[in-house]
Design a protein around this motif. Structure first.
Motif, PDB file in Angstrom:
ATOM      1  N   MET A   1       3.370   8.140 -16.392  1.00 36.44           N
ATOM      2  CA  MET A   1       3.914   8.891 -15.275  1.00 36.44           C
ATOM      3  C   MET A   1       2.758   9.411 -14.418  1.00 36.44           C
ATOM      4  O   MET A   1       1.750   9.857 -14.923  1.00 36.44           O
ATOM      5  CB  MET A   1       4.730  10.076 -15.811  1.00 36.44           C
ATOM      6  N   SER A   2       2.949   9.338 -13.124  1.00 36.69           N
ATOM      7  CA  SER A   2       1.908   9.785 -12.198  1.00 36.69           C
ATOM      8  C   SER A   2       1.825  11.310 -12.159  1.00 36.69           C
ATOM      9  O   SER A   2       2.847  11.985 -12.124  1.00 36.69           O
ATOM     10  CB  SER A   2       2.205   9.276 -10.794  1.00 36.69           C
ATOM     11  N   GLU A   3       0.591  11.813 -12.175  1.00 38.26           N
ATOM     12  CA  GLU A   3       0.393  13.262 -12.109  1.00 38.26           C
ATOM     13  C   GLU A   3      -0.113  13.661 -10.734  1.00 38.26           C
ATOM     14  O   GLU A   3      -1.047  13.069 -10.202  1.00 38.26           O
ATOM     15  CB  GLU A   3      -0.628  13.734 -13.152  1.00 38.26           C
ATOM     16  N   VAL A   4       0.533  14.691 -10.184  1.00 32.75           N
ATOM     17  CA  VAL A   4       0.107  15.270  -8.915  1.00 32.75           C
ATOM     18  C   VAL A   4      -0.409  16.672  -9.205  1.00 32.75           C
ATOM     19  O   VAL A   4       0.262  17.469  -9.855  1.00 32.75           O
ATOM     20  CB  VAL A   4       1.274  15.333  -7.905  1.00 32.75           C
ATOM     21  N   LEU A   5      -1.614  16.958  -8.747  1.00 35.50           N
ATOM     22  CA  LEU A   5      -2.178  18.301  -8.871  1.00 35.50           C
ATOM     23  C   LEU A   5      -1.896  19.049  -7.577  1.00 35.50           C
ATOM     24  O   LEU A   5      -2.251  18.592  -6.495  1.00 35.50           O
ATOM     25  CB  LEU A   5      -3.691  18.233  -9.108  1.00 35.50           C
ATOM     26  N   VAL A   6      -1.227  20.195  -7.706  1.00 38.75           N
ATOM     27  CA  VAL A   6      -0.926  21.034  -6.547  1.00 38.75           C
ATOM     28  C   VAL A   6      -1.839  22.255  -6.592  1.00 38.75           C
ATOM     29  O   VAL A   6      -1.846  22.991  -7.573  1.00 38.75           O
ATOM     30  CB  VAL A   6       0.559  21.476  -6.555  1.00 38.75           C
ATOM     31  N   VAL A   7      -2.629  22.427  -5.551  1.00 35.69           N
ATOM     32  CA  VAL A   7      -3.564  23.542  -5.471  1.00 35.69           C
ATOM     33  C   VAL A   7      -3.039  24.487  -4.400  1.00 35.69           C
ATOM     34  O   VAL A   7      -3.153  24.231  -3.213  1.00 35.69           O
ATOM     35  CB  VAL A   7      -4.985  23.060  -5.101  1.00 35.69           C
ATOM     36  N   GLU A   8      -2.414  25.571  -4.854  1.00 40.69           N
ATOM     37  CA  GLU A   8      -1.679  26.452  -3.948  1.00 40.69           C
ATOM     38  C   GLU A   8      -1.652  27.846  -4.547  1.00 40.69           C
ATOM     39  O   GLU A   8      -1.330  28.010  -5.711  1.00 40.69           O
ATOM     40  CB  GLU A   8      -0.255  25.885  -3.793  1.00 40.69           C
ATOM     41  N   ASP A   9      -1.999  28.868  -3.736  1.00 38.47           N
ATOM     42  CA  ASP A   9      -2.014  30.232  -4.267  1.00 38.47           C
ATOM     43  C   ASP A   9      -0.732  31.009  -3.977  1.00 38.47           C
ATOM     44  O   ASP A   9      -0.537  32.092  -4.497  1.00 38.47           O
ATOM     45  CB  ASP A   9      -3.256  31.000  -3.775  1.00 38.47           C
ATOM     46  N   SER A  10       0.179  30.464  -3.188  1.00 32.72           N
ATOM     47  CA  SER A  10       1.447  31.141  -2.888  1.00 32.72           C
ATOM     48  C   SER A  10       2.516  30.722  -3.899  1.00 32.72           C
ATOM     49  O   SER A  10       2.869  29.537  -3.973  1.00 32.72           O
ATOM     50  CB  SER A  10       1.920  30.772  -1.483  1.00 32.72           C
ATOM     51  N   PRO A  11       3.031  31.678  -4.682  1.00 30.94           N
ATOM     52  CA  PRO A  11       4.065  31.340  -5.676  1.00 30.94           C
ATOM     53  C   PRO A  11       5.288  30.671  -5.053  1.00 30.94           C
ATOM     54  O   PRO A  11       5.861  29.758  -5.637  1.00 30.94           O
ATOM     55  CB  PRO A  11       4.431  32.696  -6.286  1.00 30.94           C
ATOM     56  N   THR A  12       5.671  31.077  -3.847  1.00 29.72           N
ATOM     57  CA  THR A  12       6.834  30.472  -3.186  1.00 29.72           C
ATOM     58  C   THR A  12       6.571  29.005  -2.870  1.00 29.72           C
ATOM     59  O   THR A  12       7.388  28.132  -3.176  1.00 29.72           O
ATOM     60  CB  THR A  12       7.147  31.230  -1.870  1.00 29.72           C
ATOM     61  N   GLN A  13       5.416  28.733  -2.275  1.00 28.19           N
ATOM     62  CA  GLN A  13       5.063  27.341  -1.956  1.00 28.19           C
ATOM     63  C   GLN A  13       4.917  26.507  -3.230  1.00 28.19           C
ATOM     64  O   GLN A  13       5.312  25.351  -3.270  1.00 28.19           O
ATOM     65  CB  GLN A  13       3.762  27.284  -1.148  1.00 28.19           C
ATOM     66  N   GLN A  14       4.334  27.106  -4.274  1.00 33.05           N
ATOM     67  CA  GLN A  14       4.203  26.397  -5.552  1.00 33.05           C
ATOM     68  C   GLN A  14       5.570  25.916  -6.029  1.00 33.05           C
ATOM     69  O   GLN A  14       5.736  24.766  -6.418  1.00 33.05           O
ATOM     70  CB  GLN A  14       3.627  27.322  -6.633  1.00 33.05           C
ATOM     71  N   GLN A  15       6.547  26.815  -5.989  1.00 33.10           N
ATOM     72  CA  GLN A  15       7.882  26.504  -6.496  1.00 33.10           C
ATOM     73  C   GLN A  15       8.563  25.434  -5.649  1.00 33.10           C
ATOM     74  O   GLN A  15       9.166  24.504  -6.181  1.00 33.10           O
ATOM     75  CB  GLN A  15       8.742  27.775  -6.537  1.00 33.10           C
ATOM     76  N   ILE A  16       8.445  25.538  -4.333  1.00 33.58           N
ATOM     77  CA  ILE A  16       9.055  24.541  -3.438  1.00 33.58           C
ATOM     78  C   ILE A  16       8.497  23.154  -3.733  1.00 33.58           C
ATOM     79  O   ILE A  16       9.243  22.190  -3.904  1.00 33.58           O
ATOM     80  CB  ILE A  16       8.795  24.918  -1.956  1.00 33.58           C
ATOM     81  N   ILE A  17       7.176  23.062  -3.807  1.00 37.81           N
ATOM     82  CA  ILE A  17       6.532  21.763  -4.036  1.00 37.81           C
ATOM     83  C   ILE A  17       6.827  21.258  -5.448  1.00 37.81           C
ATOM     84  O   ILE A  17       7.139  20.080  -5.642  1.00 37.81           O
ATOM     85  CB  ILE A  17       5.002  21.853  -3.764  1.00 37.81           C
ATOM     86  N   LEU A  18       6.777  22.150  -6.424  1.00 38.23           N
ATOM     87  CA  LEU A  18       7.048  21.780  -7.814  1.00 38.23           C
ATOM     88  C   LEU A  18       8.446  21.177  -7.948  1.00 38.23           C
ATOM     89  O   LEU A  18       8.612  20.092  -8.513  1.00 38.23           O
ATOM     90  CB  LEU A  18       6.918  23.016  -8.718  1.00 38.23           C
ATOM     91  N   ASP A  19       9.455  21.874  -7.421  1.00 39.70           N
ATOM     92  CA  ASP A  19      10.842  21.383  -7.515  1.00 39.70           C
ATOM     93  C   ASP A  19      10.991  20.023  -6.839  1.00 39.70           C
ATOM     94  O   ASP A  19      11.593  19.105  -7.390  1.00 39.70           O
ATOM     95  CB  ASP A  19      11.811  22.383  -6.879  1.00 39.70           C
ATOM     96  N   LEU A  20      10.430  19.902  -5.656  1.00 39.89           N
ATOM     97  CA  LEU A  20      10.529  18.668  -4.891  1.00 39.89           C
ATOM     98  C   LEU A  20       9.917  17.482  -5.652  1.00 39.89           C
ATOM     99  O   LEU A  20      10.537  16.421  -5.788  1.00 39.89           O
ATOM    100  CB  LEU A  20       9.813  18.857  -3.549  1.00 39.89           C
TER     101      LEU A  20
END
Length: 121
Positions: A1-20
């Motif tokens: 499975m492909s892994e995407v690293l998300v580098v983000e300090d905003s918890p809201t943005q983290q959650q939006i990107i994570l769910d998507l």
């Protein structure tokens, strides 16, 4: 499975990107800043990095520059994802070696399409 690293300090943005991304079948790892991002990439070699620009300790431009100048990580696709929407910001991001630049708030289809395109390459 492909892994995407998300580098983000905003918890809201983290959650939006994570769910998507999780709903699209991708493995997602989240770190809070540029220093953590560089450590993670060296250790785990993700398939793609989504990078905020304005972060504590080290900004996204610097992280991108370091990733792209290191022979071990230069081929990892980097998407800069930021609220910085001026043409100069996009220009500067691409100049640092980013493979794509997406402005927040983004359309989910735009982010997913860009990820698919870069991971195919």
């Amino acid at each position: 499975m492909s892994e995407v690293l998300v580098v983000e300090d905003s918890p809201t943005q983290q959650q939006i990107i994570l769910d998507l991304l999780k709903n699209s079948g991708l493995k997602v790892t989240i770190v809070q800043d540029g220093v953590e991002a560089l450590e993670h990439v060296q250790k785990y070699n993700p398939n793609l990095v989504i990078l905020d620009i304005v972060m504590p300790r080290m900004n996204g431009y610097e992280v991108c520059r370091r990733l792209k100048s290191d022979p071990k990580t230069k081929d990892v696709p980097v998407i800069l994802c930021s609220t910085k929407a001026e043409e100069f910001d996009r220009y500067w991001g691409m100049k640092q070696g980013a493979d794509a630049y997406i402005v927040k708030p983004f359309q989910p289809v735009e982010l997913l399409g860009t990820i698919k395109q870069l991971m195919r390459g």
